[in-house]
Enzyme design. Structure first.
Site, PDB file in Angstrom:
ATOM      1  N   ASP A   1       0.839  -1.190   0.000  1.00 55.47           N
ATOM      2  CA  ASP A   1       0.000   0.000   0.000  1.00 55.47           C
ATOM      3  C   ASP A   1       0.879   1.247   0.000  1.00 55.47           C
ATOM      4  O   ASP A   1       2.052   1.211   0.379  1.00 55.47           O
ATOM      5  CB  ASP A   1      -0.904  -0.006   1.233  1.00 55.47           C
ATOM      6  CG  ASP A   1      -2.203   0.756   1.011  1.00 55.47           C
ATOM      7  OD1 ASP A   1      -2.232   1.623   0.117  1.00 55.47           O
ATOM      8  OD2 ASP A   1      -3.178   0.494   1.733  1.00 55.47           O
TER       9      ASP A   1
ATOM     10  N   GLU B   1       3.102   5.098  -3.691  1.00 51.71           N
ATOM     11  CA  GLU B   1       3.433   6.298  -4.484  1.00 51.71           C
ATOM     12  C   GLU B   1       4.475   7.202  -3.820  1.00 51.71           C
ATOM     13  O   GLU B   1       5.163   7.890  -4.575  1.00 51.71           O
ATOM     14  CB  GLU B   1       2.156   7.093  -4.831  1.00 51.71           C
ATOM     15  CG  GLU B   1       1.365   7.658  -3.736  1.00 51.71           C
ATOM     16  CD  GLU B   1       0.419   6.641  -3.098  1.00 51.71           C
ATOM     17  OE1 GLU B   1      -0.138   7.004  -2.069  1.00 51.71           O
ATOM     18  OE2 GLU B   1       0.279   5.512  -3.576  1.00 51.71           O
TER      19      GLU B   1
ATOM     20  N   ASP C   1      -7.817   4.872  -3.540  1.00 47.92           N
ATOM     21  CA  ASP C   1      -8.939   4.993  -2.604  1.00 47.92           C
ATOM     22  C   ASP C   1     -10.072   5.805  -3.222  1.00 47.92           C
ATOM     23  O   ASP C   1     -10.358   6.941  -2.812  1.00 47.92           O
ATOM     24  CB  ASP C   1      -8.454   5.648  -1.304  1.00 47.92           C
ATOM     25  CG  ASP C   1      -7.392   4.813  -0.609  1.00 47.92           C
ATOM     26  OD1 ASP C   1      -7.287   3.613  -0.900  1.00 47.92           O
ATOM     27  OD2 ASP C   1      -6.653   5.368   0.231  1.00 47.92           O
TER      28      ASP C   1
END
Length: 813
Positions: A407, A410, A480
């Site tokens: 997760d 980035e 998300d």
């Protein structure tokens, strides 16, 4: 010019070039082993042929080339036979597949095919270098401008939620972020690709006068022109340049259940048990965050939460239920974790605000809250990547974990300040390498797992990506996203453009991550409808994965068997499993032939101008046309701001969805078998349990039996033939979850339908792998108008006992 005449002319042109150079005709360019170098006193331009279809263009305003090792490109330039000639206006370099021309007055570079048709040209004086101080280093902000054809469509650039397919007439600021994935590769409808090899924040701009890339930091302009002739060809060149795609484990193509979050190992195992009790197929469960405890121990890479007292037993229990588990790990560490301590001591942490911002697990955040102290690690440092893996391996992988949910790859960057980018990494300022972070952290885990064992294929679910990430066994998801009908529709073009950059594996949170706009979550019938439609879309993505926060997503949360939402969910999970032979064989095509699983219509119907900018349809594999339903039809509601409230079921009248059938083909309705001609838009009735699916005439689709998990062996394999033209399908299988296939341990069977003879030829099975069935049962079905998958009117089926030897089925006998 054909290849023979091309080769015959090589010696003549090389000799001519040598004579011209010795005569002093040219004194500002020279031929190199791989192309040419041009110096016009303002800058040096290098044209380097990496193959006969790939040219690197490098420009720099100095006499010495800057040192650069590409993070994305792994292909070495190869010696290519070139014809180089010079006229008064330009220098021409021709390979067996394309031609590059450098204008001697302006320095601009243009690319042509061998017929002399212009593919792409730089604009006159379109290269610029503006001095820039990057955290104390003298460098440049760089820009290169191009001219595109007026009617040319371009795609790619990564994942953006703009709801658009073609990237013409747009300005996009490309910096990695949750829901925005940067892959600076442009894919043209003219059959070429352009990879802008820069890792700093970059602006892409296009209007009627110019198209350019401008990067904040760069010692040189550096891009690759790739001529593929077709969309598949472009993707093949991008993969040749940046890496091929390994096979994923077969179990990754089944159904995955997840939520934010399962709070104990009993709950996690219990979810799998419940699916087995209900007889609803499932292959994977995902353990989200906080199995490590509090935020000070963020991403500790060990089970410190007392609700997970025996994690090995949890994993074993899931395996004993014929399921798999992957687990959430992040690119950052809390200050009280072992990895944080070691990385901090070695100076391998970066100082900017990341998630979670505060120590306590609460929302909203106030200025008075204690800071978490969580920091992102320097994924650009090879030793830091090794430290990351060592803790991951010791604390989790050694327990039998099947894969990784990486997760925030980035990574999360909160309260962004310009000085944050002054952080120094192993490769320079964070600013200079910002966009490549996901490539480095995902690659670190992949590379180290491959070094650890070949018995388990790498599988990584990641929230971000960069060019070349396809080589690391990673499947990206869209971030998300908010639960909303408009957001659902925009997932389609986002995923398709992402796939057009050469990275074939993508998915989204089924139902959307944040359910804010549907108060009550799963108790709100309006949420039921959008969840069902999103799940239908998810059944035709490379990974079918339910996930989100605010409300649970398990099938029983939507009612009992017999209720519309439950039955529709179960139907599409079962359909996904029946299509596993088609999906897994398509994945082999992705690995071996440079194909793509989610295919924008421009890939297969490039001559159909009506298909070039379709943003709500795609091909799943090369045979199945998918049109997700992206608007509410059967639950009415009130809108209070952005919220869907007072939902009421209204199933009285069956609604419909428009479907464009690309021209040049006949199409079969997958469900009914009804046949339609291409080149038209039709209305397809879409009751709540139907998503429009059409199969291209001249297709063969293998459909498996009903199973509870991907490796379950039961029943015969159906071979559905959609006639109208010749068809071929390669059925692939292997051991499912190791790298033995790389050593030839796999088997293929070629099915060929001869339309004129009305025969199905089943070839010899080639290859062998452990556990392979010695014989197979095929139920061969020739689809006729009005006889589809759900019509219940299959007129004739031929049963075949296949022993691995070639046989021919004559449908007229």
């Amino acid at each position: 010019m054909n290849n023979v005449s091309f080769i015959q002319n090589i010696k003549y042109v090389i000799i001519l070039t040598a004579v011209m150079m010795s005569a002093g005709c040219t004194n500002n360019w020279k031929q190199t082993e791989l192309g040419i170098t041009w110096n016009d006193e303002r800058r040096v331009t290098e044209l380097i042929f990496f193959s006969s279809k790939i040219v690197r263009v490098a420009k720099y305003p100095s006499s010495q080339p800057p040192e650069k090792k590409s993070l994305s490109v792994i292909k070495a330039a190869e010696k290519v036979e070139l014809m180089i000639s010079e006229s008064a206006e330009e220098i021409t370099i021709q390979s067996a597949h394309l031609e590059a021309r450098l204008n001697k007055k302006t320095g601009e570079v243009a690319f042509y095919n061998l017929d002399g048709s212009l593919l792409l040209t730089e604009q006159n004086d379109g290269a610029s270098f503006t001095s820039f101080d990057d955290a104390g280093k003298d460098t440049y902000t760089i820009r290169q401008t191009f001219s595109l054809d007026k009617d040319e469509a371009v795609y790619g650039l990564g994942q953006y939620m703009d709801g658009k397919m073609s990237k013409r007439n747009q300005e996009i600021f490309m910096r990695q972020d949750n829901k925005e994935t940067v892959v600076p590769m442009l894919h043209s409808s003219k059959g070429y690709g352009l990879f802008w090899d820069n890792y700093s924040p970059t602006t892409y701009f296009d209007d009627s006068t110019q198209t350019y890339f401008e990067s904040q930091v760069g010692d040189l302009i550096d891009y690759y022109f790739m001529y593929g002739e077709s969309a598949d060809g472009v993707i093949q060149q991008m993969r040749e340049l940046t890496g091929q795609v390994p096979m994923f484990p077969k179990w990754t193509y089944g159904y995955w259940q997840s939520k934010e979050r399962y709070k104990s190992q009993d709950e996690t195992v219990g979810i799998v048990k419940k699916y087995r009790e209900l007889g609803v197929p499932l292959d994977g469960i995902i353990q989200d965050w906080q199995y490590w405890g509090d935020n000070k121990h963020w991403n500790a890479m060990e089970f410190l939460n007392p609700a997970f007292p025996d994690p090995k037993k949890m994993i074993d229990d899931i395996h004993n239920l014929n399921a798999h588990i992957i687990i959430s790990c992040w690119a950052s560490f809390g200050p009280e974790t072992k990895p944080f301590g070691e990385l901090e001591e070695k100076g391998m942490l970066m100082d900017f605000t990341t998630w979670p911002e505060i120590a306590e697990d609460k929302w909203p955040i106030t200025p008075e809250d204690e800071r978490s102290g969580v920091q992102v690690y320097d994924a650009y440092h090879p030793q830091a990547r090794e430290i990351y893996w060592n803790y991951l391996n010791e604390g989790i992988f050694s327990l039998g974990m099947d894969g990784w949910w990486l997760d925030s790859t980035e990574p999360d960057h909160l309260n962004i300040a310009e000085e944050d980018f002054d952080n120094q990494t192993f490769l320079g300022s964070f600013r200079s390498v910002r966009n490549a972070f996901p490539l480095m952290t995902v690659g670190g885990v992949s590379d180290h797992q491959r070094l650890t064992t070949n018995d388990k294929r790498v599988f990584i679910l990641t929230r971000s990506a960069f060019a070349g990430q396809q080589r690391y066994g990673a499947n990206s998801w869209s971030g998300d996203v908010i639960t909303d009908w408009d957001v659902l529709r925009k997932q389609i073009s986002a995923g398709l453009n992402f796939s057009l950059t050469g990275i074939p594996y993508w998915n989204s949170d089924i139902g959307g991550f944040f359910v804010w706009r549907f108060p009550g979550g799963v108790s709100n019938k309006a949420f039921h409808e959008i969840y069902v439609r999103w799940l239908q879309f998810g059944a035709f993505c490379p990974m079918m994965r339910s996930h989100g926060t605010n409300t649970p997503r398990e099938i029983w949360q939507f009612g009992e068997k017999g209720s519309w939402a439950y039955d529709a969910i179960e139907k599409y999970i079962n359909l996904r499993y029946r299509l596993i032979p088609y999906i897994y064989s398509t994945s082999w095509d992705v690995t071996t032939n440079g194909s793509s699983m989610m295919r924008a219509l421009m890939m297969d119907f490039a001559k159909d101008k009506s298909a070039l900018d379709v943003d709500n349809q795609y091909m799943f594999g090369e045979s199945i046309l998918v049109t997700p339903v992206t608007e509410p039809m059967y639950v009415s509601y009130q809108k209070e701001g952005d919220n869907y409230i007072d939902a009421i079921e209204k199933f009285g009248n069956t609604k419909s969805t428009q479907v464009y059938l690309p021209k040049g083909n006949e199409w079969f309705d997958f469900w009914s078998g009804e046949q339609h001609s291409g080149g038209q838009t039709i209305e397809r009735e879409t009751p709540i349990d139907i998503i429009p699916l059409y199969v291209k005439a001249g297709s063969i689709i293998p459909i498996g039996p009903k199973v509870q998990y991907t490796d379950e062996k039961t029943g015969s394999l159906e071979i559905w033939i959609y006639p109208g033209s010749d068809a071929e399908f390669v059925l692939y299988d292997d051991e499912g979850d190791n790298y033995s296939y790389e050593n030839g341990k796999y088997a293929t069977i070629v099915f060929h339908w001869n339309e004129a003879m009305k025969t199905l030829e089943i070839g010899d099975r080639t290859g062998l792998f452990e556990g392979m069935d010695s014989s197979l049962m095929f139920d061969v079905i020739l689809v006729k108008d009005g006889q589809g998958f759900a019509s219940g009117q299959i007129a004739e089926m031929k049963k075949v006992n296949y022993s691995g030897k070639e046989l021919v089925i004559n449908w007229e006998k």
